[in-house]
Structure formats: C-alpha cells, structure tokens
Design a protein around this motif. Structure first.
Motif, PDB file in Angstrom:
ATOM      1  N   PHE A 399      -1.356  -4.770 -17.371  1.00  0.00           N
ATOM      2  CA  PHE A 399      -2.574  -4.617 -16.573  1.00  0.00           C
ATOM      3  C   PHE A 399      -2.237  -4.218 -15.146  1.00  0.00           C
ATOM      4  O   PHE A 399      -2.848  -3.294 -14.574  1.00  0.00           O
ATOM      5  N   ALA A 400      -1.262  -4.888 -14.548  1.00  0.00           N
ATOM      6  CA  ALA A 400      -0.886  -4.581 -13.168  1.00  0.00           C
ATOM      7  C   ALA A 400      -0.326  -3.165 -13.042  1.00  0.00           C
ATOM      8  O   ALA A 400      -0.612  -2.462 -12.066  1.00  0.00           O
ATOM      9  N   VAL A 401       0.472  -2.747 -14.031  1.00  0.00           N
ATOM     10  CA  VAL A 401       1.011  -1.392 -14.008  1.00  0.00           C
ATOM     11  C   VAL A 401      -0.121  -0.370 -14.046  1.00  0.00           C
ATOM     12  O   VAL A 401      -0.131   0.600 -13.275  1.00  0.00           O
ATOM     13  N   GLU A 402      -1.095  -0.583 -14.924  1.00  0.00           N
ATOM     14  CA  GLU A 402      -2.188   0.387 -15.003  1.00  0.00           C
ATOM     15  C   GLU A 402      -3.030   0.378 -13.730  1.00  0.00           C
ATOM     16  O   GLU A 402      -3.501   1.432 -13.287  1.00  0.00           O
ATOM     17  N   CYS A 403      -3.226  -0.792 -13.140  1.00  0.00           N
ATOM     18  CA  CYS A 403      -3.923  -0.838 -11.850  1.00  0.00           C
ATOM     19  C   CYS A 403      -3.158  -0.062 -10.788  1.00  0.00           C
ATOM     20  O   CYS A 403      -3.750   0.671  -9.977  1.00  0.00           O
ATOM     21  N   PHE A 404      -1.840  -0.183 -10.775  1.00  0.00           N
ATOM     22  CA  PHE A 404      -0.999   0.539  -9.808  1.00  0.00           C
ATOM     23  C   PHE A 404      -1.069   2.040 -10.065  1.00  0.00           C
ATOM     24  O   PHE A 404      -1.215   2.844  -9.136  1.00  0.00           O
ATOM     25  N   GLU A 405      -0.955   2.430 -11.330  1.00  0.00           N
ATOM     26  CA  GLU A 405      -0.993   3.853 -11.683  1.00  0.00           C
ATOM     27  C   GLU A 405      -2.317   4.499 -11.275  1.00  0.00           C
ATOM     28  O   GLU A 405      -2.370   5.697 -10.990  1.00  0.00           O
ATOM     29  N   ASN A 406      -3.386   3.696 -11.226  1.00  0.00           N
ATOM     30  CA  ASN A 406      -4.707   4.226 -10.897  1.00  0.00           C
ATOM     31  C   ASN A 406      -5.147   3.910  -9.467  1.00  0.00           C
ATOM     32  O   ASN A 406      -6.321   4.081  -9.130  1.00  0.00           O
ATOM     33  N   GLY A 407      -4.213   3.443  -8.644  1.00  0.00           N
ATOM     34  CA  GLY A 407      -4.484   3.272  -7.235  1.00  0.00           C
ATOM     35  C   GLY A 407      -5.224   2.014  -6.841  1.00  0.00           C
ATOM     36  O   GLY A 407      -5.586   1.849  -5.669  1.00  0.00           O
ATOM     37  N   LEU A 408      -5.441   1.095  -7.783  1.00  0.00           N
ATOM     38  CA  LEU A 408      -6.099  -0.160  -7.436  1.00  0.00           C
ATOM     39  C   LEU A 408      -5.132  -1.153  -6.805  1.00  0.00           C
ATOM     40  O   LEU A 408      -5.565  -2.100  -6.146  1.00  0.00           O
ATOM     41  N   LEU A 409      -3.858  -0.971  -7.059  1.00  0.00           N
ATOM     42  CA  LEU A 409      -2.800  -1.711  -6.378  1.00  0.00           C
ATOM     43  C   LEU A 409      -1.868  -0.706  -5.740  1.00  0.00           C
ATOM     44  O   LEU A 409      -1.611   0.372  -6.294  1.00  0.00           O
ATOM     45  N   THR A 410      -1.345  -1.046  -4.581  1.00  0.00           N
ATOM     46  CA  THR A 410      -0.389  -0.193  -3.877  1.00  0.00           C
ATOM     47  C   THR A 410       0.868  -0.987  -3.570  1.00  0.00           C
ATOM     48  O   THR A 410       0.920  -2.211  -3.793  1.00  0.00           O
ATOM     49  N   LYS A 411       1.860  -0.321  -3.029  1.00  0.00           N
ATOM     50  CA  LYS A 411       3.088  -1.022  -2.655  1.00  0.00           C
ATOM     51  C   LYS A 411       2.811  -2.114  -1.626  1.00  0.00           C
ATOM     52  O   LYS A 411       3.521  -3.120  -1.581  1.00  0.00           O
ATOM     53  N   ALA A 412       1.797  -1.912  -0.822  1.00  0.00           N
ATOM     54  CA  ALA A 412       1.445  -2.944   0.153  1.00  0.00           C
ATOM     55  C   ALA A 412       0.974  -4.218  -0.552  1.00  0.00           C
ATOM     56  O   ALA A 412       1.187  -5.331  -0.062  1.00  0.00           O
ATOM     57  N   PRO A 450      -9.127 -13.403 -14.486  1.00  0.00           N
ATOM     58  CA  PRO A 450      -9.215 -13.800 -13.075  1.00  0.00           C
ATOM     59  C   PRO A 450      -8.581 -12.771 -12.139  1.00  0.00           C
ATOM     60  O   PRO A 450      -9.080 -12.553 -11.030  1.00  0.00           O
ATOM     61  N   ALA A 451      -7.488 -12.133 -12.590  1.00  0.00           N
ATOM     62  CA  ALA A 451      -6.832 -11.136 -11.745  1.00  0.00           C
ATOM     63  C   ALA A 451      -7.755  -9.962 -11.471  1.00  0.00           C
ATOM     64  O   ALA A 451      -7.836  -9.471 -10.331  1.00  0.00           O
ATOM     65  N   ALA A 452      -8.459  -9.488 -12.494  1.00  0.00           N
ATOM     66  CA  ALA A 452      -9.379  -8.369 -12.306  1.00  0.00           C
ATOM     67  C   ALA A 452     -10.498  -8.739 -11.341  1.00  0.00           C
ATOM     68  O   ALA A 452     -10.937  -7.918 -10.517  1.00  0.00           O
ATOM     69  N   GLU A 453     -10.973  -9.976 -11.438  1.00  0.00           N
ATOM     70  CA  GLU A 453     -12.014 -10.429 -10.518  1.00  0.00           C
ATOM     71  C   GLU A 453     -11.498 -10.467  -9.089  1.00  0.00           C
ATOM     72  O   GLU A 453     -12.238 -10.133  -8.148  1.00  0.00           O
ATOM     73  N   ARG A 454     -10.246 -10.829  -8.893  1.00  0.00           N
ATOM     74  CA  ARG A 454      -9.679 -10.906  -7.549  1.00  0.00           C
ATOM     75  C   ARG A 454      -9.399  -9.521  -6.980  1.00  0.00           C
ATOM     76  O   ARG A 454      -9.580  -9.288  -5.783  1.00  0.00           O
ATOM     77  N   ILE A 455      -8.943  -8.606  -7.828  1.00  0.00           N
ATOM     78  CA  ILE A 455      -8.620  -7.254  -7.363  1.00  0.00           C
ATOM     79  C   ILE A 455      -9.889  -6.449  -7.139  1.00  0.00           C
ATOM     80  O   ILE A 455     -10.017  -5.715  -6.156  1.00  0.00           O
ATOM     81  N   GLY A 456     -10.863  -6.591  -8.051  1.00  0.00           N
ATOM     82  CA  GLY A 456     -12.130  -5.886  -7.918  1.00  0.00           C
ATOM     83  C   GLY A 456     -11.987  -4.385  -8.124  1.00  0.00           C
ATOM     84  O   GLY A 456     -11.053  -3.903  -8.756  1.00  0.00           O
ATOM     85  N   GLY A 458     -13.365  -2.255 -10.018  1.00  0.00           N
ATOM     86  CA  GLY A 458     -13.339  -1.755 -11.381  1.00  0.00           C
ATOM     87  C   GLY A 458     -12.102  -2.110 -12.164  1.00  0.00           C
ATOM     88  O   GLY A 458     -11.851  -1.532 -13.236  1.00  0.00           O
ATOM     89  N   ALA A 459     -11.329  -3.081 -11.704  1.00  0.00           N
ATOM     90  CA  ALA A 459     -10.085  -3.453 -12.394  1.00  0.00           C
ATOM     91  C   ALA A 459     -10.346  -4.016 -13.783  1.00  0.00           C
ATOM     92  O   ALA A 459      -9.449  -3.992 -14.637  1.00  0.00           O
ATOM     93  N   GLU A 460     -11.565  -4.495 -14.032  1.00  0.00           N
ATOM     94  CA  GLU A 460     -11.857  -5.048 -15.357  1.00  0.00           C
ATOM     95  C   GLU A 460     -11.730  -3.995 -16.454  1.00  0.00           C
ATOM     96  O   GLU A 460     -11.587  -4.337 -17.630  1.00  0.00           O
ATOM     97  N   ARG A 461     -11.762  -2.699 -16.102  1.00  0.00           N
ATOM     98  CA  ARG A 461     -11.560  -1.643 -17.110  1.00  0.00           C
ATOM     99  C   ARG A 461     -10.205  -1.766 -17.789  1.00  0.00           C
ATOM    100  O   ARG A 461     -10.039  -1.350 -18.936  1.00  0.00           O
ATOM    101  N   TYR A 462      -9.236  -2.321 -17.078  1.00  0.00           N
ATOM    102  CA  TYR A 462      -7.862  -2.400 -17.582  1.00  0.00           C
ATOM    103  C   TYR A 462      -7.470  -3.813 -17.998  1.00  0.00           C
ATOM    104  O   TYR A 462      -6.339  -4.042 -18.426  1.00  0.00           O
ATOM    105  N   ALA A 463      -8.394  -4.753 -17.876  1.00  0.00           N
ATOM    106  CA  ALA A 463      -8.115  -6.167 -18.176  1.00  0.00           C
ATOM    107  C   ALA A 463      -8.440  -6.442 -19.643  1.00  0.00           C
ATOM    108  O   ALA A 463      -9.579  -6.784 -19.989  1.00  0.00           O
ATOM    109  N   VAL A 464      -7.462  -6.300 -20.518  1.00  0.00           N
ATOM    110  CA  VAL A 464      -7.688  -6.433 -21.963  1.00  0.00           C
ATOM    111  C   VAL A 464      -7.561  -7.907 -22.348  1.00  0.00           C
ATOM    112  O   VAL A 464      -6.463  -8.473 -22.319  1.00  0.00           O
ATOM    113  N   HIS A 465      -8.694  -8.495 -22.699  1.00  0.00           N
ATOM    114  CA  HIS A 465      -8.699  -9.917 -23.068  1.00  0.00           C
ATOM    115  C   HIS A 465      -9.853 -10.189 -24.003  1.00  0.00           C
ATOM    116  O   HIS A 465     -10.727  -9.340 -24.231  1.00  0.00           O
ATOM    117  N   CYS A 466      -9.868 -11.393 -24.552  1.00  0.00           N
ATOM    118  CA  CYS A 466     -10.938 -11.863 -25.434  1.00  0.00           C
ATOM    119  C   CYS A 466     -11.417 -13.205 -24.881  1.00  0.00           C
ATOM    120  O   CYS A 466     -10.734 -14.212 -25.047  1.00  0.00           O
TER     121      CYS A 466
END
Length: 675
Positions: A399-412, A450-456, A458-466
């Motif tokens: 999930f974190a990798v896909e968020c990074f690849e799509n610019g929702l997370l940065t090196k900062a 919870p991580a997708a909620e904290r990042i916001g 649209g991160a829930e698109r990549y948060a695969v859970h049940c």
C-alpha cells in the motif's frame, strides 16, 4: 492440581479453565461443565462461549475490560495427529468485533498440561508482567527486564529461567506499541497473527505466558484412539515414489496450463501432501503466482506478466529450501512442513529462523514485485522478532509503495526512503519503522485502513482490506469461495476459513450426509456461477469450527487419507455422535461468533465489504482472471440464506437459534419468548 480436577480429566478435556485478573493479581479456576464442551467443544468454541458470557458489548478492545483468551483443542495431547494448535481470542482492535487467531507450535499441549483447557486474562497490569502456569499454581511475575525485547529473545530468556519443558507465548515490540496488526509468538516464530490480538495482549502489559505443566489429560477409549491414529498415519504414507518429481518445474507446467485457459480440476490431496512435506508452503509460491492465486502488485497486477516464473522461482520452493538446515514440525504433526533456515552470508545474514511461509513470501514478494529471496528472509526474521502479522505488514508495505508511486507519499514523508516496486532495501527499512512506530512507520503500524485515513487524498483507493483486516495472499478471482469467507466471516479477510479448494481437498461429501447435497464445483463455469454457493461454503465453515474446537491443523484435513476427526472426538470424550451431529456443533460455534459481532453493532454484509480489487472491479484485462468480476453480493446473500441470517439486519432466525440450543442468543435479539 486438586483430586477433583484430576477425576474430571478423562474425556480429552479437563473441564477446567483459569481466569487471571492482571489488575488485582488474582487467579481463579472455573469448571464450565460437560454440557459446555458437548455444545462447543474446546478451542475456539470454548473461547467464544466464555467471551460471549463474560464480555460486555461496547468495551474498548485496547482497554482493561477486554478479555484475552488462549485456548487449547479438545484433541490436543490425546495421541491424535495434527492436533497441537491453540486459539487466541478476544475483541479485535482491527475490526471492533470478534477476533481470533490460530497457531501451531508446542504451546498448546504445554498449556493443557497445566490442567486447564484455556486461560483468560482480564484487566491490566500496572507494569510489564508475565504469567507462569503449571498444574499446581498460577503466578504473575515482573517482566520489566523483558519489555522491549524481541519475541525470539523473550522466549529464550524465559526458557533459561523455567527450563526446556516450559513453552512460551509472547509479544514482540509491535505488540508492546499496540500495533493493531501485532500477533502472539511461540516456538521461535510460530504466530497467532491475525485480528490484532498481540495489541490486546500488549494493552494489558502482558509480555508473555509461560506454560510448564506436566499433567496428562485422559481419554475414554485409548485403544480406539490408537487404532484410528495408526490407520490414519498409514493412509498418509502413500505416493512416496513421485516425491522426486515435485518441484518448481512441475509448478511452472501447472501454471502454464492454468493461464492458457480456464482449467480447474479437483485439487489432488496426495500431491498437496508431498509438496508440503518436501517444501512446506513455500512450494506454492511459483504455482500460485502463475495460476492467478497470488495477488500481484497490491492486487492490481497479473502474475505471469508482472511477476513471471523467472522471478517467482527466485523466491519459490527450491530456492527457499536451499537454505534449510533441518525440518520442523508442530506438536503431533507427521508432516513437518516447517523448516529451520540460516543465511550465512550476503547483505542480509540471518543466524537461524523458521523459514518463511507462502503468505510471507507472497506478501513481501509478488505483492510488491520483490524477487530478492535474501531480503524476504531478512524481513521474515524482522516480523518474527518484531511480533507482527506478516500478511498485514506485507499489505501495508505494498500500500505504501503504491501511495509513493502515485505521489501521495514523498521522500519527505518517508524519511528519504524510495518506496518503489521491488526496492528490497527500502522495504526492509520500512518494516523496521513499522515495528518500531518510527516516522512513516507510525502512520502504517495499525494497518492499511487507518493508514489511508491518516494519509487522506484518496489513499483508500490503494488500501486493500476486508472490514479493517488486510486481505490474505489468495485471490478469490481464482477461487471464488474465498470471496465469501473474506466478506462474511466474523473475522473477515481470513483465508483459512472456507473455500472451494478446501471442499476439494477435504472430501466432505464422504464424511457428512449434508455435504452429499453439495453440487460439483470443479469446472471453471461451476466455480464462477455465483448463485446457490452458500450451502457448500456453510458446510465447509462448520467443519472449520469443529477443527478449531478440537485443535486440528487445517493441513491435516487436506493432505489425503480423510482424517477421522469426529471419530477421534467420540473416542476421546466417550460420545456417540454421528458426523452430522458435529456439523451442528460447528454451526453453533459459528452462529455465536456472528452473534458476537451483531451485539457489537457489526453486520458483515454491511461492514466488511472487501476492496473492489479483491473481487475484480474493474476486471483484469489479461491473465487467468481476465474479465472476472465476482458477484459477491449474490454469494453473500446465498451464504446468509444457508446460515439463516437476515441479509439486511444480519439477525439469525429465532427458531433456528432455538433449534441450535442458543436460546440466550435469541433472547438478546428478540427478547424473551412469550408463552
């Protein structure tokens, strides 16, 4: 142990459990009564019965009011095979509902030899503690010097104090830090990993439970147990001559056949046994990637395109066992699918550890497009020591990798980590940060929801859970039976509950009259016809609850030879039940697990809907699952119908609950029955 307790111990169970109040330091024993075991067995059934009776709805899962239970199986330590598993139970901090986790190793018989069928932990200690049990006493001891140690070192220290016969269930740092994806460790790396129950244990400041008993439970018919076990073992010894042909080449061939067309055949139990015996679950890695069983690239990829055989073999069967120095088996297991490995050199040396299972290899391999086996071994050692669920942790990393690849997370955000697909060194560092709740690891440490909620953003698109639980490493588009389990079970996202594959391997139609009505599911068309699937999966679900009540390993029921599970229980307990009577017991347990969630305000069909990628929305354009979108709504309603649950409210039918002997549950949802 009192003479009265010894007198009761002749039916495969002691008829005694212990409650330990960590707030007061007091322990008291309880005798549930034979009728409880007759209705719920032991293990998970006993666990849900005790928590249903004692746990008030609405409590904070990480508060002192929650109860953590460790339960042994009714068949554990009775001379039967594959029966050394224990259950951890409690209210899950990941879902807010019923939580359980199943584990092998050697802790279960050690706990049972303390003269109890289960131990339940209440309250919260005011400092780190561990609990010591044997057949004569329960002691709460200071664990301040253990707090902060990893799980493997904790177990080592406690065995130095209490001797080799002592077995330890303990936390790593992730549980201490209340990670909602933390598990409970025993035997140097075997985990009760799911449901976040390691966080519950950590919230109670309970670092470990040490079981050092030597009492042996009795059985009613020891000769019959011996006969059944001997016959079953004999049936498991066949087909040795083809062992040398089992390997990655065979898996590659099967994968090629599968991906060239929608070919589904009944799963061969004997072949599965040989794969497990030689390779363990790592033997499934290449086959699963090729066939479409493995989720790829955070559930958005295609195995033979994004992670082809040339890559999956690098973390597959032959590669993994090339590091193996000896076989490992859980208590009473004739299969020994585990192994102890060492990585003597290279960038990530590991002195000794349990070899990674398929779920770990896929979670940190195909799911993030990583084919560096030494890196996966290093991560396996980190999660074992850190005390965290490898499935959930791998999902969080992807999930974190896909968020990074799509610019929702940065090196900062990541302290400079370059989170790219296949970047093994960054994955290792990220896992360390998640375990220690450092930087971005603190954001990710409670799971993808919870991580997708904290990042916001649209991160829930990549948060695969049940329903808050990260999905396992088996794609329902390959086996749609998993879709119902991931969606409808009280512990969602659980691949060990029920599926078409298990129906294939367990041959339930040869054991239960009710199962004979199940239509065939072996062809592609049948597996992807979604109406009328509920009855078959309900029967498989009930069978799983029997297993968890008896302490049985899922693999033992799926490797050929038809396990005499019900016959064993009859011989141990002196009962005279037909097999379908046990299905009723399994259903009763499942109904109570479901009722627990309803009492907490949770209805799976409303609250546990899987991420769309899991069921193929949108469908993949290529590969074995090309064009497949599972109609999970039809499957869920079919399952609810088979379970006698209202599809809107989730409530079981009153009359059905009464027929199952669950009048107290009926009264909760319908009020007292009027005369």
């Amino acid at each position: 142990m009192t003479e009265e307790a010894k007198d009761r111990a002749g039916q495969g169970y002691w008829g005694r459990i212990v409650h330990v109040d960590l707030s007061t330091g007091q322990a008291e024993y309880e005798a549930p009564g034979d009728e409880v075991y007759q209705k719920f067995l032991s293990g998970g059934g006993l666990g849900v019965k005790v928590l249903w009776d004692r746990l008030k709805p609405g409590v904070d899962p990480l508060g002192p009011e929650n109860i953590l239970g460790l339960t042994t199986g009714l068949l554990t330590d009775t001379g039967t095979l594959f029966t050394g598993r224990f259950m951890a139970v409690g209210k899950s901090p990941a879902t807010g509902g019923w939580g359980d986790a199943n584990c092998g190793g050697h802790f279960s018989p050690a706990l049972k030899r303390c003269g109890v069928d289960a131990a339940f932990f209440h309250g919260k200690a005011d400092r780190p503690v561990y609990v010591y049990l044997d057949e004569d006493k329960v002691e709460i001891r200071d664990a301040s010097d253990l707090w902060g140690l990893d799980a493997i070192e904790t177990e080592k220290r406690l065995k130095e104090i209490h001797g080799k016969k002592a077995q330890v269930a303990c936390l790593g740092p992730a549980g201490e830090r209340l990670s909602r994806i933390a598990g409970i460790c025993n035997d140097g790396g075997r985990y009760a990993a799911r449901s976040g129950l390691g966080a519950v244990m950590g919230s109670k400041k309970l670092k470990a439970v040490v079981a050092a008993g030597s009492g042996r439970v009795g059985v009613v018919d020891k000769a019959e147990i011996s006969r059944l076990t001997k016959d079953f073992r004999k049936r498991l010894e066949g087909m040795k001559k083809i062992r040398r042909f089992v390997g990655d080449r065979l898996f590659g061939l099967v994968g090629w056949i599968t991906r060239t067309g929608p070919v589904y055949t009944r799963q061969p139990a004997d072949l599965f046994r040989l794969i497990l015996s030689k390779f363990g679950t790592s033997g499934l890695t290449a086959l699963s990637a090729e066939s479409g069983d493995s989720p790829i690239k955070n559930w958005a990829g295609i195995g033979y395109l994004d992670f082809p055989l040339t890559r999956s073999q690098k973390i597959g069967a032959e590669t993994v066992i090339s590091f193996e120095k000896k076989k490992y088996g859980c208590y009473s297991c004739p299969l020994h699918c585990g192994g102890i490995v060492t990585v003597p050199d290279g960038p990530y040396p590991v002195e000794e550890m349990h070899k990674p299972e398929y779920e770990t290899l896929c979670a940190f391999g195909a799911l993030s497009l990583n084919d560096d086996v030494r890196a996966v071994f290093k991560i396996n050692d980190l999660v074992n020591r850190g005390g965290i669920d490898s499935i959930s942790c791998g999902a969080v990393v992807a999930f974190a990798v896909e968020c990074f690849e799509n610019g929702l997370l940065t090196k900062a955000d990541t302290d400079g980590l370059e989170l790219r697909w296949g970047n093994a060194s960054a994955m290792i560092k990220l896992v360390e940060m998640i375990i220690n709740r450092e930087g971005i690891g603190d954001v990710l440490a409670d799971g993808v929801k919870p991580a997708a909620e904290r990042i916001g953003r649209g991160a829930e698109r990549y948060a695969v859970h049940c329903g808050g639980i990260e999905a396992p490493m088996h794609d329902p588009k390959f086996d749609p039976g998993f879709a119902t389990a991931y969606y409808c079970d009280p512990t969602p996202g659980r691949h060990t509950m029920y599926s078409y594959t298990y129906l294939d391997l367990q041959l339930l139609e040869k054991q239960f009259r009710r199962a004979k009505k199940i239509p065939p599911l072996a062809t592609h068309k049948q597996r992807h016809t979604y109406t009328g699937t509920g009855e078959a999966l309900a029967v498989d679900c009930f069978f799983k609850q029997i297993m968890d009540g008896a302490g049985v390993c899922l693999f033992g029921t799926a490797v050929g030879g038809r396990m005499p599970l019900c016959e064993w229980i009859n011989a141990a307990a002196g009962w005279n039940l037909v097999n379908d009577d046990y299905l009723v017991i399994g259903e009763r347990i499942q109904q109570l697990r479901h009722a627990f969630n309803l009492r907490e305000g949770l209805n799976a069909i409303r609250d546990f809907r899987p991420h769309p990628r899991i069921y193929g929305d949108p469908p993949l354009a290529r590969g074995p699952a090309k064009g497949v979108t599972i109609d999970i709504d039809v499957m869920a309603r079919s399952f609810y119908q088979a379970m006698h649950w209202d599809p809107d409210s989730g409530r079981p039918e009153r009359d059905h609950l009464v027929r199952l002997g669950l009048e107290d549950v009926a009264e909760i949802f319908y009020g007292p029955e009027r005369s």
